[in-house]
Scaffold this motif. Structure first.
Motif, short mmCIF file in Angstrom:
data_model
loop_
_atom_site.label_atom_id
_atom_site.label_comp_id
_atom_site.label_asym_id
_atom_site.label_seq_id
_atom_site.Cartn_x
_atom_site.Cartn_y
_atom_site.Cartn_z
N ASP A 198 -4.65 2.27 -5.81
CA ASP A 198 -3.92 3.45 -5.38
C ASP A 198 -3.60 4.37 -6.55
N ALA A 199 -3.19 3.79 -7.67
CA ALA A 199 -2.86 4.60 -8.85
C ALA A 199 -4.08 5.34 -9.38
N VAL A 200 -5.24 4.71 -9.31
CA VAL A 200 -6.47 5.33 -9.80
C VAL A 200 -6.99 6.37 -8.82
N LYS A 201 -6.95 6.06 -7.54
CA LYS A 201 -7.50 6.97 -6.53
C LYS A 201 -6.57 8.14 -6.20
N HIS A 202 -5.30 8.02 -6.52
CA HIS A 202 -4.32 9.07 -6.20
C HIS A 202 -3.51 9.44 -7.45
#
Length: 98
Positions: free
Chosen positions: A52-56
C-alpha cells in the motif's frame, strides 16, 4: 504481477527474506493489528502495508497518522462514526458560514 505481490505459489515471484528492527512495543501493536484485521500472519500483514505504501505514495504520512488516531478514538469510545450524508451536511454548513 510486481515483485511486491505476495503470491508464493508455483510460478509466483521469488520471495526474499529481510531483517527489520522494531521496538518491542511497536511489534506488539503490529501483532495485535494483523490478528484483529484477520491476516494469516505477521508477514502477510507487513507485505500488505508495504505494498500500500509503495502503490499509494501520494497518501501522506500525516494522512495515515490521522486515520490511525481516528481509529484509536473509535475503538476507545471517544468518537462516533458518521454517515456520508452527515459529512456532506457538515461540509455544506461549513461552506455557508463564510
Amino acid at each position: 504481477m510486481s515483485d511486491a505481490d505476495s503470491d508464493t505459489g508455483n510460478g509466483g515471484p521469488e520471495m526474499v527474506q529481510i531483517n527489520l528492527r522494531l521496538s518491542k512495543s511497536f511489534l506488539e501493536d503490529i501483532d495485535a493489528t494483523w490478528q484483529e484485521e484477520g491476516f494469516n500472519s505477521r508477514s502477510e500483514f507487513l507485505r500488505h502495508v508495504a505494498r500500500d505504501a509503495v502503490k499509494h505514495p501520494a497518501f501522506s504520512r500525516s494522512g495515515w497518522k490521522q486515520i490511525a488516531a481516528s481509529e484509536h478514538d473509535l475503538r476507545a469510545g471517544n468518537a462516533e462514526l458518521v454517515s456520508r450524508e452527515e459529512v456532506r451536511t457538515m461540509m455544506d454548513q461549513d461552506g455557508n458560514d463564510e
